[in-house]
Motif scaffolding. Sequence first.
Motif, PDB file in Angstrom:
ATOM      1  N   ASP A   1     -14.066  22.412  -4.853  1.00  0.00           N
ATOM      2  CA  ASP A   1     -12.622  22.282  -4.810  1.00  0.00           C
ATOM      3  C   ASP A   1     -12.077  24.119  -4.477  1.00  0.00           C
ATOM      4  O   ASP A   1     -11.820  24.562  -5.850  1.00  0.00           O
ATOM      5  CB  ASP A   1     -12.160  22.196  -6.768  1.00  0.00           C
ATOM      6  CG  ASP A   1     -10.173  21.624  -6.487  1.00  0.00           C
ATOM      7  OD1 ASP A   1      -9.744  22.562  -5.820  1.00  0.00           O
ATOM      8  OD2 ASP A   1      -9.801  21.329  -7.080  1.00  0.00           O
TER       9      ASP A   1
ATOM     10  N   ALA B   1      -8.536  24.750  -3.478  1.00  0.00           N
ATOM     11  CA  ALA B   1      -7.576  25.270  -3.979  1.00  0.00           C
ATOM     12  C   ALA B   1      -6.793  26.326  -4.374  1.00  0.00           C
ATOM     13  O   ALA B   1      -5.978  26.941  -3.837  1.00  0.00           O
ATOM     14  CB  ALA B   1      -6.926  24.094  -4.724  1.00  0.00           C
ATOM     15  N   GLN B   2      -7.086  27.004  -4.692  1.00  0.00           N
ATOM     16  CA  GLN B   2      -7.578  28.589  -5.237  1.00  0.00           C
ATOM     17  C   GLN B   2      -8.043  29.932  -4.732  1.00  0.00           C
ATOM     18  O   GLN B   2      -7.826  31.045  -4.877  1.00  0.00           O
ATOM     19  CB  GLN B   2      -6.776  28.112  -7.009  1.00  0.00           C
ATOM     20  CG  GLN B   2      -6.382  26.854  -7.185  1.00  0.00           C
ATOM     21  CD  GLN B   2      -6.254  27.616  -9.265  1.00  0.00           C
ATOM     22  OE1 GLN B   2      -6.863  28.166  -9.590  1.00  0.00           O
ATOM     23  NE2 GLN B   2      -5.344  26.372  -9.649  1.00  0.00           N
TER      24      GLN B   2
ATOM     25  N   SER C   1      -6.080  23.150  -0.942  1.00  0.00           N
ATOM     26  CA  SER C   1      -4.570  22.365  -0.641  1.00  0.00           C
ATOM     27  C   SER C   1      -4.183  23.668  -0.096  1.00  0.00           C
ATOM     28  O   SER C   1      -3.831  24.914  -0.284  1.00  0.00           O
ATOM     29  CB  SER C   1      -4.728  21.981  -1.896  1.00  0.00           C
ATOM     30  OG  SER C   1      -2.637  22.050  -2.282  1.00  0.00           O
TER      31      SER C   1
ATOM     32  N   ASN D   1      -2.537  16.350   1.586  1.00  0.00           N
ATOM     33  CA  ASN D   1      -2.806  16.877   0.570  1.00  0.00           C
ATOM     34  C   ASN D   1      -4.401  17.688  -0.103  1.00  0.00           C
ATOM     35  O   ASN D   1      -4.798  16.858   0.238  1.00  0.00           O
ATOM     36  CB  ASN D   1      -1.661  16.582  -0.621  1.00  0.00           C
ATOM     37  CG  ASN D   1      -2.378  15.481  -1.053  1.00  0.00           C
ATOM     38  OD1 ASN D   1      -3.415  15.351  -1.653  1.00  0.00           O
ATOM     39  ND2 ASN D   1      -1.481  14.409  -0.791  1.00  0.00           N
ATOM     40  N   GLY D   2      -3.817  18.474  -0.396  1.00  0.00           N
ATOM     41  CA  GLY D   2      -5.158  19.296  -1.460  1.00  0.00           C
ATOM     42  C   GLY D   2      -6.199  17.669  -2.666  1.00  0.00           C
ATOM     43  O   GLY D   2      -7.134  17.477  -2.264  1.00  0.00           O
ATOM     44  N   THR D   3      -4.856  16.897  -2.738  1.00  0.00           N
ATOM     45  CA  THR D   3      -5.702  16.045  -4.541  1.00  0.00           C
ATOM     46  C   THR D   3      -6.453  14.884  -2.738  1.00  0.00           C
ATOM     47  O   THR D   3      -7.532  14.390  -3.658  1.00  0.00           O
ATOM     48  CB  THR D   3      -4.426  14.912  -4.583  1.00  0.00           C
ATOM     49  OG1 THR D   3      -3.956  16.077  -5.386  1.00  0.00           O
ATOM     50  CG2 THR D   3      -5.274  13.792  -5.417  1.00  0.00           C
TER      51      THR D   3
ATOM     52  N   LYS E   1       0.689  27.956  -3.035  1.00  0.00           N
ATOM     53  CA  LYS E   1      -0.921  28.452  -2.981  1.00  0.00           C
ATOM     54  C   LYS E   1      -1.296  29.973  -2.177  1.00  0.00           C
ATOM     55  O   LYS E   1      -0.129  30.243  -1.363  1.00  0.00           O
ATOM     56  CB  LYS E   1      -2.008  27.378  -2.699  1.00  0.00           C
ATOM     57  CG  LYS E   1      -2.101  25.892  -3.117  1.00  0.00           C
ATOM     58  CD  LYS E   1      -2.996  26.066  -4.500  1.00  0.00           C
ATOM     59  CE  LYS E   1      -1.949  25.736  -5.701  1.00  0.00           C
ATOM     60  NZ  LYS E   1      -2.824  23.709  -5.641  1.00  0.00           N
TER      61      LYS E   1
HETATM   62  C1  LIG Z   1      -3.296  22.455  -6.253  1.00  0.00           C
HETATM   63  C2  LIG Z   1      -4.123  22.118  -6.851  1.00  0.00           C
HETATM   64  C3  LIG Z   1      -4.769  21.003  -6.009  1.00  0.00           C
HETATM   65  C4  LIG Z   1      -3.933  20.371  -5.634  1.00  0.00           C
HETATM   66  O1  LIG Z   1      -3.587  20.131  -4.301  1.00  0.00           O
HETATM   67  P1  LIG Z   1      -2.382  19.050  -4.146  1.00  0.00           P
HETATM   68  O2  LIG Z   1      -1.969  19.992  -2.177  1.00  0.00           O
HETATM   69  O3  LIG Z   1      -1.402  19.360  -4.601  1.00  0.00           O
HETATM   70  O4  LIG Z   1      -2.523  18.021  -4.107  1.00  0.00           O
HETATM   71  C5  LIG Z   1      -6.552  20.604  -6.460  1.00  0.00           C
HETATM   72  N1  LIG Z   1      -7.025  21.626  -7.007  1.00  0.00           N
HETATM   73  C6  LIG Z   1      -7.050  22.719  -7.692  1.00  0.00           C
HETATM   74  C7  LIG Z   1      -7.541  23.594  -8.754  1.00  0.00           C
HETATM   75  C8  LIG Z   1      -5.282  23.526  -7.855  1.00  0.00           C
HETATM   76  O5  LIG Z   1      -5.223  24.822  -7.827  1.00  0.00           O
END
Ligand SMILES: *Cc1c(COP(=O)(O)O)cnc(C)c1O
Length: 372
Positions: free
Chosen positions: A157, A159-160, A181, A59-61, A186
């Motif tokens: 990061d 993720a977005q 992520s 996952n992203g975390t 997303k």
């Molecule tokens: C969604 C998100 C994450 C975490 O991603 P997961 O896959 O849910 O663990 C980290 N940082 C940001 C800014 C996010 O929006």
Amino acid sequence: MMVSFVDLKARYFSIKDEIDSVIQQVIEDSAFIGGKYLKSFENNFASYCQAEHCVGVGNGTDALFLALKALGIGRGDEVITPANSFVATSEAITRAGAKVVFVDCDRRTYNIDVNLIESKITSCTKAIIPVHLYGQPADLVAIREIADQHKIYIVQDCAQAHGAAYAGKPLADYGDILCFSFYPGKNLGAYGDAGAIVTNNEELAIKIRMFANHGCKDKYAHEFEGVNSRMDGMQAAILDVKLKYLDKWIRVRQKAAHFYDEHLQGKIVVPHQDSLATHVYHLYVIQTENRGELQIGLKERGIATGIHYPIPLPMLDAYSYLGHVEDDFPVTCNLASRILSLPMHGSITDQEVEYVTETISRLVPELLMDRI
Ligand SMILES: *Cc1c(COP(=O)(O)O)cnc(C)c1O
């Protein structure tokens, strides 16, 4: 008319045959962990990011945590990150054993204020995690310069921000490690949890792959203790199908954002686009004085909205031990009560966007009248 915030079902039905068929194939091949579907997605996503290496993770975390571990960051180290993000960003720092150092955001872009970073750098600072919030890259030119000058790493990061760019260059060009992520909502979403790291540094990619797989390259030859954080073959196969459509879906988001911009300008504060940023509009975030009333008014008229994020990270109970007060992060704390995320997704229609702008245009003057 009902306008949903994200639309995972419409997305699935638009590519149902392809998705159903790859899921079936993964099961028939028993390619559940590792295997050809994962390899194919990793290759394709690295190319999409114009980077050398991609490692699929859980996952992203975890991607953020694994990136910090691969850089050797841990106890006694400090990592700088913005005060406005999802908690996963700062959680990863703590989990790696390092100290979280928050920086306020820029009032126009909502991204980390690059003018405040240097005042937070100490001899313990090892990395900066800029968050490309809402799909707009942070000022990577300035951040790269600061990082080079102070010899610290950049963990982005992303993720977005799948598909975003800065100053005409892919995010990977600004180094060191990009963390993605694929949470279902997303811009590129799996059918469950999934994430990835992307980098041009082969050594880091190898370390991360090992760390995410119990510290081994070859089965049972564990060179160190790692964790279990791998991307499923099934998620990889699904993502590989969806990746082909990502640019098309991003264009739908950008078109909707431009329509919102044009029709809401002057009525509420529309998002500022950095002229160097290619913004992929994971979220379209406006500001208004009457946020609570506007959100309720929109809900009553069938329009779903969200708040990203209602509590600045340093103000969360989880970080009370840092002893921060609102005055430490005046911009982020002020925005937290004003921001509202409008419906935005890759299959949003012109009619939906028009309905949202018309409704806001009608509601905002009424709310102002109520105040007087
Ligand atoms: C969604 C998100 C994450 C975490 O991603 P997961 O896959 O849910 O663990 C980290 N940082 C940001 C800014 C996010 O929006």
